[in-house]
Design a protein around this motif. Structure first.
Motif, PDB file in Angstrom:
ATOM      1  N   HIS A   1      53.328 -12.611  64.210  1.00  0.00           N
ATOM      2  CA  HIS A   1      54.393 -13.355  64.891  1.00  0.00           C
ATOM      3  C   HIS A   1      53.797 -14.282  65.951  1.00  0.00           C
ATOM      4  N   ASP A   2      52.918 -13.733  66.778  1.00  0.00           N
ATOM      5  CA  ASP A   2      52.328 -14.496  67.886  1.00  0.00           C
ATOM      6  C   ASP A   2      51.514 -15.680  67.376  1.00  0.00           C
ATOM      7  N   VAL A   3      50.678 -15.432  66.377  1.00  0.00           N
ATOM      8  CA  VAL A   3      49.812 -16.495  65.849  1.00  0.00           C
ATOM      9  C   VAL A   3      50.649 -17.614  65.234  1.00  0.00           C
ATOM     10  N   MET A   4      51.699 -17.244  64.487  1.00  0.00           N
ATOM     11  CA  MET A   4      52.554 -18.260  63.885  1.00  0.00           C
ATOM     12  C   MET A   4      53.288 -19.081  64.951  1.00  0.00           C
ATOM     13  N   ALA A   5      53.766 -18.403  65.991  1.00  0.00           N
ATOM     14  CA  ALA A   5      54.469 -19.103  67.054  1.00  0.00           C
ATOM     15  C   ALA A   5      53.543 -20.058  67.789  1.00  0.00           C
TER      16      ALA A   5
ATOM     17  N   THR B   1      51.333  -3.410  64.928  1.00  0.00           N
ATOM     18  CA  THR B   1      50.556  -4.321  65.761  1.00  0.00           C
ATOM     19  C   THR B   1      50.174  -5.561  64.973  1.00  0.00           C
ATOM     20  N   PHE B   2      49.783  -5.379  63.724  1.00  0.00           N
ATOM     21  CA  PHE B   2      49.414  -6.502  62.857  1.00  0.00           C
ATOM     22  C   PHE B   2      50.592  -7.456  62.702  1.00  0.00           C
ATOM     23  N   VAL B   3      51.781  -6.912  62.465  1.00  0.00           N
ATOM     24  CA  VAL B   3      52.972  -7.748  62.310  1.00  0.00           C
ATOM     25  C   VAL B   3      53.270  -8.495  63.603  1.00  0.00           C
TER      26      VAL B   3
ATOM     27  N   SER C   1      55.943  -2.373  52.726  1.00  0.00           N
ATOM     28  CA  SER C   1      56.093  -1.221  51.849  1.00  0.00           C
ATOM     29  C   SER C   1      56.907  -0.154  52.578  1.00  0.00           C
ATOM     30  N   PRO C   2      57.862   0.492  51.904  1.00  0.00           N
ATOM     31  CA  PRO C   2      58.625   1.558  52.550  1.00  0.00           C
ATOM     32  C   PRO C   2      57.758   2.717  53.038  1.00  0.00           C
ATOM     33  N   SER C   3      56.585   2.878  52.450  1.00  0.00           N
ATOM     34  CA  SER C   3      55.713   3.981  52.852  1.00  0.00           C
ATOM     35  C   SER C   3      54.774   3.594  53.985  1.00  0.00           C
ATOM     36  N   LEU C   4      54.972   2.419  54.569  1.00  0.00           N
ATOM     37  CA  LEU C   4      54.109   1.932  55.641  1.00  0.00           C
ATOM     38  C   LEU C   4      54.482   2.622  56.947  1.00  0.00           C
ATOM     39  N   THR C   5      53.613   3.480  57.453  1.00  0.00           N
ATOM     40  CA  THR C   5      53.958   4.252  58.650  1.00  0.00           C
ATOM     41  C   THR C   5      52.926   4.169  59.755  1.00  0.00           C
ATOM     42  N   HIS C   6      51.727   3.677  59.483  1.00  0.00           N
ATOM     43  CA  HIS C   6      50.701   3.695  60.520  1.00  0.00           C
ATOM     44  C   HIS C   6      51.071   2.739  61.649  1.00  0.00           C
TER      45      HIS C   6
ATOM     46  N   ARG D   1      42.090 -11.136  66.338  1.00  0.00           N
ATOM     47  CA  ARG D   1      42.868 -10.350  67.307  1.00  0.00           C
ATOM     48  C   ARG D   1      43.060  -8.911  66.840  1.00  0.00           C
ATOM     49  N   PHE D   2      43.399  -8.769  65.569  1.00  0.00           N
ATOM     50  CA  PHE D   2      43.670  -7.421  65.078  1.00  0.00           C
ATOM     51  C   PHE D   2      42.398  -6.579  65.071  1.00  0.00           C
ATOM     52  N   SER D   3      41.289  -7.166  64.718  1.00  0.00           N
ATOM     53  CA  SER D   3      40.018  -6.431  64.721  1.00  0.00           C
ATOM     54  C   SER D   3      39.661  -5.960  66.113  1.00  0.00           C
TER      55      SER D   3
END
Length: 300
Positions: A289-293, A283-285, A273-278, A124-126
C-alpha cells in the motif's frame, strides 16, 4: 457453571491447529472444495476436520446444504477466535525459532507492475522480516488468480476484471492509447494493434471501445510480455493500450484529439489465500500500500 479460576484443564477441548485452519479456510473460501484446493487436502479430509472441531466444541459452526454453506451464530463468533489462535501460534513459533523450515511468501504480480513497485517493496519487507523468503511470480492477472485459487500462491496483485471479484481495491491506474512518436495514425484504415493475449482486460476493453466508436481494427502483434510489446511498438507500426505511467520517453499518448475513444482506468486489487495467517504477510500488504501510494505521489 465453571468459575473463572477453574484450573481443571482436562475438560478443555483440544483445538488442534489443523482443525482451526480447516474451519477458517472453509469459512473464507466459501466451501469445502475450495478449501481442499487451498490446503492441498481431499474434500473428505477437510469435512472430517471441521466435523471433529464441531464435536469437540459441542456446537455446530456451519450450516450445510447441497447448495449452500453458511456460518452459524456460534460459527461467526468462533471464527474471530480461530483466526487469533492461528496467528498467536505462528507468532509463538516465530519468537522461539523452533521451526527449521523457512517461511515463504508466494506473491504474484503482473510483470508490467513489477518494475515499478517491487524493488522498494522487497527492500522494505526484507528489512522488517529477514526470516521470510519472498518468491515472485510474474504472469497475467487471470493466470495469477488461477494459481491463487489452486493454492500455488499466497498473495496476488491483479487488475480487477469484474465486480464482486472478492479482492481488496488498493489503487487505480490510468490506461491510454500509446504509440511510438513516429507512428502515423490513419483512421481511414484498420488500426494496427499490438496487444496482450485474449484474457487481458486491457485488450478486451480496447477492442470494445474501438468497436463502439465504429473504428476498424486489426491485431497485428500479440505478446505475453510487456518488454515484447515495447519492441513491437518501437518499430512505429502499431499502437497499444497501456498504463499512462509506464509509457517510455520515445512514445506518445493518443486520445480523443486524434479520434480515439477513451479507455477506462484499471482498478488494482489484492487477493489473499484464505489460509494466509502469518502476521508478516500483513506487513507485506501494508508496505505494498505504502509503496504504491508513494509512487502515485500520495502522502498520508
Amino acid at each position: 457453571m465453571d468459575s473463572i479460576g477453574d484450573s481443571d484443564r482436562s475438560r478443555l477441548p483440544a483445538l488442534d491447529s489443523d482443525l482451526l485452519l480447516a474451519f477458517v479456510t472453509v469459512a473464507d473460501s466459501g466451501g469445502f472444495t475450495a478449501a481442499a484446493r487451498y490446503l492441498h487436502k481431499t474434500q473428505s479430509t477437510i469435512s472430517l476436520r471441521v466435523s471433529t472441531l464441531e464435536e469437540r466444541l459441542g456446537t455446530r459452526l456451519l450450516n450445510r446444504t447441497s447448495r449452500h454453506l453458511a456460518l452459524t451464530a456460534d460459527g461467526q463468533t468462533f471464527l474471530v477466535y480461530a483466526r487469533r489462535l492461528l496467528q498467536l501460534q505462528r507468532e509463538a513459533l516465530g519468537a522461539l525459532s523452533v521451526s527449521s523450515e523457512p517461511i515463504t511468501l508466494r506473491f504474484g504480480i503482473p510483470e508490467d507492475y513489477a518494475d515499478t513497485w517491487l524493488p522498494a517493496l522487497l527492500e522494505r519487507f526484507s528489512a522488517a522480516h529477514p526470516e521470510v523468503r519472498v518468491h515472485i511470480h510474474c504472469r497475467m492477472s487471470t493466470e495469477l488468480l488461477e494459481q491463487l485459487d489452486d493454492g500455488s500462491l499466497d498473495l496476488v496483485l491483479a487488475v480487477r476484471h469484474a465486480a464482486g471479484s472478492g479482492g481488496e481495491v488498493v489503487g487505480e491506474e490510468s490506461v491510454v492509447w500509446a504509440a511510438h512518436r513516429d507512428f502515423h495514425l490513419d483512421l481511414q484504415r484498420p488500426l494496427p494493434l499490438a496487444v496482450f493475449p485474449e484474457q487481458c482486460i486491457y485488450r478486451r476493453r480496447a477492442l470494445q471501445a474501438l468497436t463502439e466508436r465504429g473504428l476498424a481494427w486489426q491485431v497485428d502483434s500479440t505478446s505475453q510480455s510487456p518488454s515484447g510489446l515495447r519492441v513491437i511498438i518501437d518499430r512505429a507500426r502499431a499502437l497499444t493500450p497501456c498504463e499512462l505511467r509506464s509509457i517510455p520517453a520515445n512514445w506518445r499518448v493518443l486520445g480523443e484529439q486524434e479520434g480515439l475513444p477513451p479507455l477506462p482506468a484499471a482498478e488494482l486489487e489484492i487477493h489473499r489465500s484464505p489460509s494466509l495467517t502469518h502476521p508478516a504477510f500483513q506487513t507485506f500488504v501494508n508496505q505494498l500500500h505504502d509503496v504504491m501510494a508513494e509512487a502515485a505521489g500520495v502522502t498520508s
